[in-house]
Every structure is written in C-alpha cells, then in structure tokens.
Design a protein around this motif. Structure first.
Motif, PDB file in Angstrom:
ATOM      1  N   SER A 133     -22.923 -41.939  13.054  1.00 23.10           N
ATOM      2  CA  SER A 133     -22.606 -40.437  12.729  1.00 23.10           C
ATOM      3  C   SER A 133     -22.547 -39.855  14.107  1.00 23.10           C
ATOM      4  O   SER A 133     -21.927 -38.853  14.154  1.00 23.10           O
ATOM      5  CB  SER A 133     -23.837 -39.715  12.032  1.00 23.10           C
ATOM      6  N   SER A 147     -24.755 -43.131   5.739  1.00 18.76           N
ATOM      7  CA  SER A 147     -23.745 -42.713   4.730  1.00 18.76           C
ATOM      8  C   SER A 147     -23.008 -44.008   4.241  1.00 18.76           C
ATOM      9  O   SER A 147     -23.542 -45.066   4.707  1.00 18.76           O
ATOM     10  CB  SER A 147     -22.386 -41.883   5.455  1.00 18.76           C
ATOM     11  N   GLY A 198     -18.519 -40.600   5.773  1.00 23.46           N
ATOM     12  CA  GLY A 198     -18.966 -40.784   4.697  1.00 23.46           C
ATOM     13  C   GLY A 198     -17.825 -41.622   3.976  1.00 23.46           C
ATOM     14  O   GLY A 198     -18.442 -42.169   3.042  1.00 23.46           O
TER      15      GLY A 198
END
Length: 252
Positions: A133, A147, A198
């Motif tokens: 991320s 995610s 995601g």
C-alpha cells in the motif's frame, strides 16, 4: 461498613477519569475532542523535502541496509521481473493473495491462491508474493493494508520468503505523509485508482493517492530479525527471513 471493591471495568474508568482531570487534554464530547485534536501542536517534520528521485533512492538504500534485496523495474517489465526473482529463489511453491493480478502469477511454479487457506497450508508454501500500500523512505518501511492484492496478515508472517511489489508512486518520504494518505473510513473494496491495489490493477493511477483508513496495517522494515538478551541475532522469528522488493518505476 466497607465499600464494595470496584470491578476491573470500573477501576479502568476511575483511572482514566483521574488522568483526564489531571491533564485536561481530552474534552468530553466528540466535537470537542475533534477540536482539541486539531489544536494539538505539530512541530515535527510533516512533509519531506527530497525530490522524487532522491526519495526513491533513499527508500532503496534503507531497504538494503535492512538486508532486503531490491531490484527496479518498469511497469511493462514487471511480470518478467517477478518471474526472474522467483526463478532465482530456487523455490517452487508460492502462496498468493486472491486479488493478486494474474499477470504476476508466473508460469512454471506451483501457486496456492488464498481462498481461505488453512494455517498449515500457508506454512507449506516456500514463499509469498504480494502487493503493498505504501513505502516510507525515511525509515525504509513497507506498509500493507491487507487489501485483496496484499492478502491476509498470515500470508506474510508464515512463509520464509516474501517478494513484495512496491510502486514508486506509493513511496512517501515521511511517516506523517503516509498518514495523510489514510483519511476517512476503511477502504474495504478500493477502486482500481486506489494505490492500495485493492483490485487487480498492475499500474496504480497517480491521480488518487488516498488509501483510506485501514482496518489493519502491517509495517515491514526488512526481513524479520530479533536478538535475545545475549544479543544473538536470529532471523525469521516473527516473519520471513528473506525480503525481496521489486520497486516499479511508474512515475519517475
């Protein structure tokens, strides 16, 4: 007559009330708390001053100081770079999050996709491949928000070898800049423009830097290592012994 002893829950609130009364730093209602939080002094460094190139250079330098292996790639060459890293590892069985892009699943290897794999099944894997991320260059830290492309925390704790894909556009210089990317509510199903990756997007968009507030975050600063009271350094106690990072130059 003696006063009944307070329950553990009551004792906790008694202690907290005493702290509030002593410090007067927490207001009573949510609105006042928000105002009090906004009014807190923030004299620490909140924004980095490095150029984009210098920021990436620092991130790579910090990761290598932690004994992580780092290679660079372009977005177009990423699938080939992943395949090369997997081949060089000498391992054959890898676990992958269920939302990892199919282009990252190099052929010639035994892939265990995490459709609720058991702990025992995850332990049998020789390595894991995930997205990320964010990266914080100042400390060389990779942040996972778990995610679909990053997977459950267990995936990056049990295997001995971790290959993490980090995009240059995900790297910030300081920790406060990372927190600035995490406003609002948890991003349970981020869009493909969300840098948390995601959804199976190989190249994150640089138009949306917001990550959303994660329900769970894991910070990784190099391979797992710890030392006992005699300062004997042991790797792999709390996670993978080997961390490999492909830094994708998507913005520089």
């Amino acid at each position: 007559m003696s006063t009944p002893a307070a329950t553990p829950s009551q004792s906790r609130w008694i202690v907290l009330d005493r702290i509030r009364n002593a410090t007067q730093s927490v207001a009573a209602d949510p609105g006042q708390r928000a105002d009090a939080y906004a009014a807190l002094p923030r004299a620490y460094l909140r924004r980095g001053a490095l150029s984009a190139e210098a920021r990436i250079k620092l991130m790579i330098e910090r990761l290598r100081e932690y004994d992580a292996e780092v290679i660079e790639s372009t977005p177009a060459a990423l699938p080939a770079a992943i395949a090369a890293q997997l081949s060089a590892s000498g391992k054959r069985t890898f676990v992958a999050p269920e939302g990892m892009p199919t282009a990252w699943l190099a052929s010639g290897f035994d892939w265990k996709i995490d459709h609720n794999l058991t702990t025992a099944e995850v332990e049998l894997a020789e390595g894991v491949v995930t997205a990320a991320s964010c990266g914080v260059a100042d400390s060389g830290t990779i942040v996972l928000h778990h995610s679909p492309a990053e997977g459950r925390r267990v995936l990056t704790l049990l295997p001995d070898w971790h290959l993490c894909i980090l995009f240059a556009s995900q790297v910030v210089e300081t920790l406060p800049e990372y927190f600035d990317r995490c406003p609002g509510t948890p991003a349970i199903h981020p869009s493909d423009k969300d840098l948390s990756l995601g959804t199976p997007a190989i190249h994150p968009s640089d138009k949306d830097l917001s990550l959303g507030t994660p329900a769970l975050a894991t910070t990784i600063s190099g391979p797992s290592a710890t030392a006992d009271i005699e300062m004997t350094r042991i790797k792999g106690v709390h996670g993978p012994r080997f961390l490999h990072v492909i830094l994708v130059r998507d913005e520089i």
